[in-house]
Design a protein around this motif. Structure first.
Motif, PDB file in Angstrom:
ATOM      1  N   GLN A   1      13.400  15.959  -4.224  1.00 37.26           N
ATOM      2  CA  GLN A   1      14.292  16.525  -5.176  1.00 37.26           C
ATOM      3  C   GLN A   1      15.100  17.984  -4.266  1.00 37.26           C
ATOM      4  O   GLN A   1      16.109  18.270  -4.683  1.00 37.26           O
ATOM      5  CB  GLN A   1      13.626  17.113  -6.641  1.00 37.26           C
ATOM      6  N   LYS A   2      14.240  18.748  -3.739  1.00 42.01           N
ATOM      7  CA  LYS A   2      14.776  20.024  -2.876  1.00 42.01           C
ATOM      8  C   LYS A   2      15.169  19.485  -1.376  1.00 42.01           C
ATOM      9  O   LYS A   2      15.312  20.636  -0.664  1.00 42.01           O
ATOM     10  CB  LYS A   2      13.576  20.866  -2.881  1.00 42.01           C
ATOM     11  N   MET A   3      15.251  18.143  -1.180  1.00 39.48           N
ATOM     12  CA  MET A   3      15.520  18.052   0.298  1.00 39.48           C
ATOM     13  C   MET A   3      17.092  17.284   0.430  1.00 39.48           C
ATOM     14  O   MET A   3      17.579  16.789  -0.524  1.00 39.48           O
ATOM     15  CB  MET A   3      14.637  16.954   0.790  1.00 39.48           C
ATOM     16  N   SER A   4      17.734  17.502   1.186  1.00 38.97           N
ATOM     17  CA  SER A   4      19.122  16.877   1.678  1.00 38.97           C
ATOM     18  C   SER A   4      18.738  15.501   1.769  1.00 38.97           C
ATOM     19  O   SER A   4      18.076  14.734   1.993  1.00 38.97           O
ATOM     20  CB  SER A   4      19.786  17.573   2.841  1.00 38.97           C
ATOM     21  N   ASP A   5      20.194  14.744   1.457  1.00 42.53           N
ATOM     22  CA  ASP A   5      20.116  13.301   1.645  1.00 42.53           C
ATOM     23  C   ASP A   5      19.706  12.867   2.721  1.00 42.53           C
ATOM     24  O   ASP A   5      19.290  11.542   3.173  1.00 42.53           O
ATOM     25  CB  ASP A   5      21.600  12.743   0.942  1.00 42.53           C
ATOM     26  N   ASP A   6      19.930  13.741   3.815  1.00 41.68           N
ATOM     27  CA  ASP A   6      19.704  13.150   5.408  1.00 41.68           C
ATOM     28  C   ASP A   6      18.199  13.104   5.771  1.00 41.68           C
ATOM     29  O   ASP A   6      17.782  12.698   6.632  1.00 41.68           O
ATOM     30  CB  ASP A   6      20.659  14.015   6.641  1.00 41.68           C
ATOM     31  N   THR A   7      17.625  13.848   4.994  1.00 48.42           N
ATOM     32  CA  THR A   7      16.310  14.034   5.326  1.00 48.42           C
ATOM     33  C   THR A   7      15.102  13.461   4.272  1.00 48.42           C
ATOM     34  O   THR A   7      13.871  13.317   4.533  1.00 48.42           O
ATOM     35  CB  THR A   7      15.646  15.625   5.189  1.00 48.42           C
ATOM     36  N   LYS A   8      15.789  12.956   3.044  1.00 42.52           N
ATOM     37  CA  LYS A   8      14.914  12.446   2.142  1.00 42.52           C
ATOM     38  C   LYS A   8      14.020  11.332   2.356  1.00 42.52           C
ATOM     39  O   LYS A   8      13.007  10.902   1.806  1.00 42.52           O
ATOM     40  CB  LYS A   8      15.695  12.078   0.614  1.00 42.52           C
ATOM     41  N   TRP A   9      14.585  10.581   3.529  1.00 39.54           N
ATOM     42  CA  TRP A   9      13.707   9.421   4.048  1.00 39.54           C
ATOM     43  C   TRP A   9      12.307   9.666   4.473  1.00 39.54           C
ATOM     44  O   TRP A   9      11.569   8.995   4.482  1.00 39.54           O
ATOM     45  CB  TRP A   9      14.510   8.918   4.951  1.00 39.54           C
ATOM     46  N   ARG A  10      12.166  10.916   4.875  1.00 39.16           N
ATOM     47  CA  ARG A  10      10.878  11.319   5.203  1.00 39.16           C
ATOM     48  C   ARG A  10       9.703  11.203   3.917  1.00 39.16           C
ATOM     49  O   ARG A  10       8.560  11.016   4.255  1.00 39.16           O
ATOM     50  CB  ARG A  10      10.870  12.926   5.596  1.00 39.16           C
ATOM     51  N   CYS A  11      10.248  11.227   2.874  1.00 36.52           N
ATOM     52  CA  CYS A  11       9.280  10.943   1.727  1.00 36.52           C
ATOM     53  C   CYS A  11       8.970   9.448   1.601  1.00 36.52           C
ATOM     54  O   CYS A  11       7.750   9.035   0.785  1.00 36.52           O
ATOM     55  CB  CYS A  11      10.117  11.235   0.421  1.00 36.52           C
ATOM     56  N   PHE A  12       9.548   8.544   2.469  1.00 29.28           N
ATOM     57  CA  PHE A  12       9.101   7.287   2.600  1.00 29.28           C
ATOM     58  C   PHE A  12       7.916   7.049   3.619  1.00 29.28           C
ATOM     59  O   PHE A  12       7.397   5.928   3.716  1.00 29.28           O
ATOM     60  CB  PHE A  12      10.307   6.111   2.796  1.00 29.28           C
ATOM     61  N   SER A  13       7.877   8.080   4.417  1.00 26.54           N
ATOM     62  CA  SER A  13       6.525   8.023   5.341  1.00 26.54           C
ATOM     63  C   SER A  13       5.409   8.415   4.483  1.00 26.54           C
ATOM     64  O   SER A  13       5.437   9.398   3.945  1.00 26.54           O
ATOM     65  CB  SER A  13       6.972   9.230   6.236  1.00 26.54           C
ATOM     66  N   PRO A  14       4.376   7.843   4.768  1.00 25.91           N
ATOM     67  CA  PRO A  14       3.141   7.825   4.044  1.00 25.91           C
ATOM     68  C   PRO A  14       2.445   9.428   4.248  1.00 25.91           C
ATOM     69  O   PRO A  14       1.950   9.950   3.196  1.00 25.91           O
ATOM     70  CB  PRO A  14       2.224   6.953   4.577  1.00 25.91           C
TER      71      PRO A  14
ATOM     72  N   GLY B   1       0.776  -1.241   0.014  1.00 24.63           N
ATOM     73  CA  GLY B   1       0.102  -0.240  -0.078  1.00 24.63           C
ATOM     74  C   GLY B   1       0.919   1.207   0.111  1.00 24.63           C
ATOM     75  O   GLY B   1       0.735   2.345  -0.613  1.00 24.63           O
ATOM     76  N   LEU B   2       2.045   1.270   0.697  1.00 24.13           N
ATOM     77  CA  LEU B   2       2.821   2.140   0.626  1.00 24.13           C
ATOM     78  C   LEU B   2       3.732   2.651  -0.681  1.00 24.13           C
ATOM     79  O   LEU B   2       3.685   3.446  -1.181  1.00 24.13           O
ATOM     80  CB  LEU B   2       3.931   2.189   1.768  1.00 24.13           C
ATOM     81  N   ALA B   3       4.004   1.252  -1.232  1.00 27.83           N
ATOM     82  CA  ALA B   3       4.331   1.364  -2.624  1.00 27.83           C
ATOM     83  C   ALA B   3       3.579   1.864  -3.631  1.00 27.83           C
ATOM     84  O   ALA B   3       3.927   2.725  -4.593  1.00 27.83           O
ATOM     85  CB  ALA B   3       4.783  -0.132  -2.962  1.00 27.83           C
ATOM     86  N   ALA B   4       2.031   1.496  -3.452  1.00 24.27           N
ATOM     87  CA  ALA B   4       1.196   2.194  -4.319  1.00 24.27           C
ATOM     88  C   ALA B   4       0.901   3.588  -4.379  1.00 24.27           C
ATOM     89  O   ALA B   4       0.877   4.273  -5.247  1.00 24.27           O
ATOM     90  CB  ALA B   4      -0.102   1.473  -4.319  1.00 24.27           C
ATOM     91  N   LEU B   5       1.208   4.133  -3.020  1.00 24.25           N
ATOM     92  CA  LEU B   5       0.938   5.484  -2.846  1.00 24.25           C
ATOM     93  C   LEU B   5       1.915   6.283  -3.506  1.00 24.25           C
ATOM     94  O   LEU B   5       1.790   7.319  -4.059  1.00 24.25           O
ATOM     95  CB  LEU B   5       1.050   5.768  -1.295  1.00 24.25           C
ATOM     96  N   ILE B   6       3.324   5.792  -3.446  1.00 26.06           N
ATOM     97  CA  ILE B   6       4.256   6.527  -3.835  1.00 26.06           C
ATOM     98  C   ILE B   6       4.514   6.295  -5.436  1.00 26.06           C
ATOM     99  O   ILE B   6       4.835   7.182  -6.043  1.00 26.06           O
ATOM    100  CB  ILE B   6       5.447   6.021  -3.298  1.00 26.06           C
TER     101      ILE B   6
END
Length: 464
Positions: A314-327, A249-254
């Motif tokens: 695209q506008k986030m640092s590598d350290d914070t990009k993981w938040r895009c994996f949060s639904p 479901g998370l995969a389908a969202l993204i």
């Protein structure tokens, strides 16, 4: 003349009647007796084994033959069929399709163990041959090398371990009594064998315990779409629904917007997202366990490089990009219209992320209080979804994990429509939007009591 005596007469009579009479022509000839010579039979002596080139050759041939027999038996026991076009109709189950080796290698679409990506399919019928449901299978994640290594020996990490058919239930059922709105659509369930929600994008495998582990989930997703477009007539579709449960479901969202861009000629693309509201709440032990799982998975699989996250990261640092994996963080960047199904008492989430380990029928008062607080926190966190004008939602109080592809799909709580009705009403615009906007009113103990009657044959639904 003297007459012969009786004794002489008797002697002549015996002599004339004896079968060997001709051997006794003269009385003076001695009687001879033939005795066979004594033959001494000796047993053959076996030669001691000696090494010869011929003996070595024979043994080598036998060994090779035995190895070939074992390999053939193993190959037949793990046989998988690759389809280039649709196979014969299947009434209920989906049949496994493993992508061709050459097709996979060009795209790097590999499971954790390096085996080819695959999917299960059941062909649509009648006018619905132009309608498709693409479902992303769930199964949590592997967020460490050890977890991925162990997973690579199972069907969650290898197409070689996957069964040749899969039962399609609920939203994918072919029974029109269970699934009246979508039962005759083309049904495809992606084999979840990458451990990273179909989003991994690590270019090279990691060698762990003498085994190469691949993190190629994004390539798996795109390769299956490519194959369906070129070989299975997905390109002529009129309607497509991308659905997923749990990690799927998370995969389908993204992936929803990414798929929409790939299917530009198809006007109707929607998403149905099940059991994927993994919000970052604090566990009973005071940890952010859900955050740690998602962040570790994100970094191990190199999800930051997945094209489906680009609009968010695209506008986030590598350290914070993981938040895009949060639904909930990614949802702010989602364009595709979606329907959300979830339990406010999700049993997997309560157990794995929040340390609620009680039997749901026997939780203590303090545990019930904590569960009620979690429910309140979840509803506050997903407020944007609950108030969306373009999206539908069906939240249940039943302590289940997945709603979409099991027997709960057709079961309503008292006073509510079923998930099946709510999805159909939202998708086809039937009735009023209220049926596609179900928010639970039952407290946890009441929900357990009410839901139990729907699961008399499956009490473990309420277990942790």
């Amino acid at each position: 003349m003297q007459s012969p005596s009786n004794s002489d007469h008797h002697h002549k009579s015996i002599t004339s009647q004896h079968p060997l009479h001709h051997l006794h022509q003269t009385p003076s000839q001695p009687c001879m007796m033939f005795v066979p010579a004594k033959v001494s039979i000796q047993r053959p002596h076996l030669l001691m084994p000696t090494f010869t080139l011929r003996r070595c050759y024979i043994q080598l041939v036998c060994a090779v033959f035995l190895v070939l027999v074992v390999l053939i038996i193993r190959m037949l026991s793990n046989v998988r069929t690759t389809f280039v076009s649709f196979h014969a109709d299947s009434d209920t189950d989906g049949e496994l399709v493993v992508l061709p080796e050459e097709f996979v290698q060009k795209r790097g679409a590999l499971c954790l163990d390096g085996s080819p990506a695959g999917y299960y399919i059941r062909q649509g019928r009648g006018v619905s041959r132009k309608y498709w449901i693409l479902h992303l299978q769930g199964g949590a994640w592997c967020s460490t090398q050890e977890e991925c290594y162990k997973r690579s020996f199972t069907e969650l990490g290898s197409s070689l371990r996957a069964p040749v058919s899969a039962s399609f239930e609920g939203f994918m059922s072919s029974d029109d009594a269970i699934n009246p709105d979508f039962h005759d659509w083309n049904m495809v369930r992606f084999l979840y064998c990458d451990g990273g929600s179909f989003l991994g994008n690590r270019s090279q495998p990691i060698k762990y315990k003498s085994r190469e582990i691949y993190f190629r989930g994004a390539a798996v997703f795109d390769a299956i779409i490519d194959f369906l477009l070129t070989q299975a007539d997905l390109g002529s579709a009129k309607k497509v629904i991308l659905s997923g449960s749990s990690a799927g479901g998370l995969a389908a969202l993204i992936h929803a917007d990414h798929l929409r861009k790939r299917l530009q000629k198809i006007k109707s693309v929607h998403a149905v997202l099940d059991a994927m509201l993994f919000v970052n709440l604090t566990s009973r032990s005071g940890q952010k366990k859900m955050m740690n799982i998602l962040e570790n998975t994100f970094h191990l699989h190199h999800i930051k490089d997945s094209v489906s996250l680009s609009d968010c990261s695209q506008k986030m640092s590598d350290d914070t990009k993981w938040r895009c994996f949060s639904p909930m963080y990614f949802y702010k960047h989602m364009f595709t219209s979606a329907f959300f199904l979830n339990s406010v008492h999700d049993r997997w989430y309560l157990n794995q992320a929040l340390d609620v380990t009680c039997d749901f029928n026997k939780c203590s008062s303090s545990e019930i209080k904590y569960i009620s607080d979690i429910r309140t926190g979840l509803l506050e966190t997903v407020h944007a979804i609950l108030t969306s004008q373009k999206d539908g939602r069906y939240l249940t109080a039943c302590p289940v994990h997945s709603v979409l592809v099991n027997n709960f799909f057709t079961q309503p709580l008292d006073g509510h429509v079923s998930p099946q009705e709510a999805i159909g009403d939202w998708y086809f615009g039937r009735n009023s939007m209220s049926s596609a906007n179900v928010i639970p009113r039952e407290a946890f103990p009441e929900a357990v009591s009410l839901c139990y009657k729907y699961f008399n044959d499956d009490e473990k639904t309420f277990k942790r």
